[in-house]
Design an enzyme around this catalytic site. Structure first.
Site, PDB file in Angstrom:
ATOM      1  N   GLY A  36      14.413   2.035  -8.918  1.00 56.70           N
ATOM      2  CA  GLY A  36      14.300   1.385  -7.615  1.00 56.70           C
ATOM      3  C   GLY A  36      15.524   1.512  -6.738  1.00 56.70           C
ATOM      4  N   CYS A  50      -7.160  10.900   8.944  1.00 54.60           N
ATOM      5  CA  CYS A  50      -6.945  12.338   8.857  1.00 54.60           C
ATOM      6  C   CYS A  50      -8.164  13.031   8.243  1.00 54.60           C
ATOM      7  CB  CYS A  50      -5.659  12.627   8.078  1.00 54.60           C
ATOM      8  SG  CYS A  50      -5.031  14.301   8.338  1.00 54.60           S
ATOM      9  N   LEU A  51      -8.094  13.464   6.986  1.00 57.70           N
ATOM     10  CA  LEU A  51      -9.246  14.075   6.338  1.00 57.70           C
ATOM     11  C   LEU A  51     -10.422  13.106   6.305  1.00 57.70           C
ATOM     12  CD1 LEU A  51     -10.247  16.618   4.784  1.00 57.70           C
ATOM     13  CD2 LEU A  51      -9.570  15.451   2.684  1.00 57.70           C
ATOM     14  N   HIS A  73      -1.940   9.495  11.269  1.00 60.12           N
ATOM     15  CA  HIS A  73      -1.615   8.653  10.108  1.00 60.12           C
ATOM     16  C   HIS A  73      -0.990   7.334  10.573  1.00 60.12           C
ATOM     17  CE1 HIS A  73      -2.081  11.590   6.699  1.00 60.12           C
ATOM     18  NE2 HIS A  73      -2.048  12.434   7.721  1.00 60.12           N
ATOM     19  N   GLU A 106      -0.593   4.650   8.982  1.00 63.13           N
ATOM     20  CA  GLU A 106       0.145   3.966   7.913  1.00 63.13           C
ATOM     21  C   GLU A 106       1.638   4.234   7.980  1.00 63.13           C
ATOM     22  OE1 GLU A 106      -1.210   7.923   5.977  1.00 63.13           O
ATOM     23  OE2 GLU A 106      -1.885   6.525   7.524  1.00 63.13           O
TER      24      GLU A 106
END
Length: 539
Positions: free
Chosen positions: A18, A384-385, A510, A512
């Site tokens: 991390g 997208c796709l 995208h 996100e």
């Protein structure tokens, strides 16, 4: 501030401890104190960028506003800091060597023998200092990928050693992240792996200024003292990083441990304010105390590795907190969806997201999932796709265009409703045909997408090669799959949505990538809200 300070985060004992979260958490605390802070990632692999890596290899490829394909850790940086990163924030060994070789070919080294030291290390030092020399940041945090002792990491460690010597101790510090494992047979935590890791670091000429110890159990004062003595750090610089329920708890845990305080002290910076985490903690409170739950299916073909869709999963956390709803994600492999299994896999959900991806594997399952959502009024978001699958499904099953497809999957299809742009067809290098980075989009009035954003003009990030084929636009629009987002410069379709459906949106971009704790993406917020409404109506 007159001079930029540099923090280097290294790792030892094990990968995946991390480093990115620790770097982002420290950056958040420093930012919350008023320091202008950014983070960069140095990756030791020889790929020029992660753009050509399979998601199973390295998780998702994160795309910045300027179109750089980067490591997924840059997503953490943006989500924590709410500040855009760029190409300068991610450097790979491939890019370093490519740059040095190009300089050698141009004769910039005047016939000298080109070597790892000084030429490669000088290039690394230049890349580290690019952000600092812009005078936009007080502190630059640099995370070095891999673990200390790896062959491929050695040039980076040497470059940091030189840079720390050049900058001076008060302008640069080393944070070393290690593992303190708990041996159940012995019933105790073991410090020896950390001691060996620090020793390996010192063999390369670097001394850890701060130790951050990943652990499943609390570190006692005795263990902290032992680590301090044997690793040659002050006891207050031994920081415990215990497993947390969520990564968004880590800044508060680091605040409690005093990581920001000891950092400022070692960098000779003023420690006169306390971090303002009010907005951050409001988000955490909503995230941990939801008033309802929804179940959303993530339809993809890389679902075995959750990091493949890291930004999507985090965007759902942000949107869930904004709606005070817990979003339970059910990962569904599109290869296992067909007409016999679809009802069992999808009918109990409150919404589905059909994920981005490349290649033909699992495509028919995605199309079946889109059809189910369309025919059953199930909230749908295609990215997208996923958006392209919505176009193909509609063309096949509503317009009755038999065999409609994308030329990515079938280059002989009679109905290429998704196709590559004409000017891209002769480009052969991987990545060369991609539409990357932020592009403008104009939204139609009286549309779902316009209501979502509350504005007519937006800018969103892209990462794709194939496009909606405008030759079929009139047919699709007339039949009910409206094109409600258009790029004003190219005329390319960015958004489709279905009339006479509770909530059905497909986007070529995208969303996100731009969702952060401070600014949850409105498209995810609206989708989660729609799923919640569907859940209430279903109940």
């Amino acid at each position: 501030m007159a001079e930029t300070k540099y923090i280097f985060v290294t790792g030892g004992v094990s990968s995946s401890l991390g480093k990115g979260i620790i770097a982002a958490s420290l950056a958040k605390l420093l930012q919350a104190r008023g320091f202008r802070t950014t983070i960069q990632k140095l990756d030791p692999y020889i790929n020029v960028d992660p753009g050509t890596l399979n998601p199973y290899e390295h998780g998702e490829c994160y795309v910045t506003e300027d179109g750089a394909e980067t490591d997924l850790d840059l997503g953490h940086y943006e989500r924590f800091l709410n500040v855009n990163t760029s190409q300068a924030n991610n450097v790979t060994t491939g890019r370093i060597y490519q740059s040095v070789i190009e300089k050698e070919r141009r004769g910039e080294f005047l016939g000298k023998t080109v070597q790892v030291v000084p030429h490669i290390t000088n290039e690394i030092k230049d890349r580290i200092q690019i952000l600092g020399k812009k005078k936009e940041y007080d502190i630059v945090i640099t995370e070095i990928g891999g673990t200390v002792g790896d062959i491929e990491s050695l040039p980076y460690i040497e470059a940091v050693r030189q840079l720390k010597w050049e900058l001076g101790d008060e302008n640069a510090l080393i944070i070393h992240l290690t593992l303190v494992p708990f041996l159940s047979a012995a019933g105790e935590l073991k410090t020896k792996p950390t001691q060996h890791s620090v020793k390996t670091l010192m063999e390369s000429g670097l001394k850890a200024d701060i130790l951050v110890c990943r652990t499943e159990h609390e570190l006692s004062d005795d263990i902290r003292r032992k680590l301090a003595i044997f690793c040659n750090v002050r006891q207050e610089a031994v920081i415990q990083s215990i497993d947390a329920p969520t990564i968004y708890d880590v800044p508060n845990l680091m605040l409690k441990e005093g990581l920001d305080t000891v950092t400022l002290k070692k960098l000779d910076l003023p420690d006169e304010t306390t971090p303002n985490l009010e907005q951050w903690n409001k988000f955490l409170d909503r995230h941990k105390n939801p008033r309802a739950e929804v179940r959303i299916g993530l339809i993809g073909k890389y679902v075995e590795l959750q990091d493949s869709y890291k930004s999507i999963l985090e965007a759902f956390i942000h949107a869930g907190a904004e709606n005070e709803v817990k979003v339970n994600i059910e990962s569904i492999h599109s290869e296992f969806i067909n007409e016999n299994t679809i009802k069992n896999k999808i009918s109990h959900l409150d919404g589905i997201l059909v994920a981005p991806g490349f290649g033909e594997r699992g495509i028919e399952g995605k199309i079946d999932a889109v059809q189910f959502a369309r025919e059953n009024g199930l909230p749908f978001l295609g990215i997208c796709l996923g958006m392209q699958m919505a176009v193909i499904e509609f063309a096949r099953n509503v317009l009755k265009l038999k065999g409609a497809n994308s030329t990515e999957m079938d280059d002989t299809t009679k109905h290429p409703v998704i196709d590559i742009m004409e000017e891209q067809k002769n480009i052969t290098h991987m990545g060369g045909t991609m539409r990357l980075g932020a592009w403008d989009c104009h939204l139609s009035d009286k549309s779902i997408i316009h209501d979502v954003y509350g504005t007519a003009d937006i800018k969103e990030r892209h990462r794709h090669r194939y496009e909606y084929n405008n030759k079929y636009k009139e047919q699709l629009d007339k039949a009910g799959l409206r094109s409600t987002g258009i790029n004003p410069d190219t005329g390319l379709v960015e958004v489709v949505e279905l009339q006479d459906h509770p909530w059905f949106v497909g986007v070529q971009y995208h969303p996100e990538y731009k969702s952060t704790v401070a600014s949850p993406h409105p498209l995810f917020v609206a989708f989660v809200k729609a799923a919640h409404e569907y859940s209430k109506n279903k109940a």
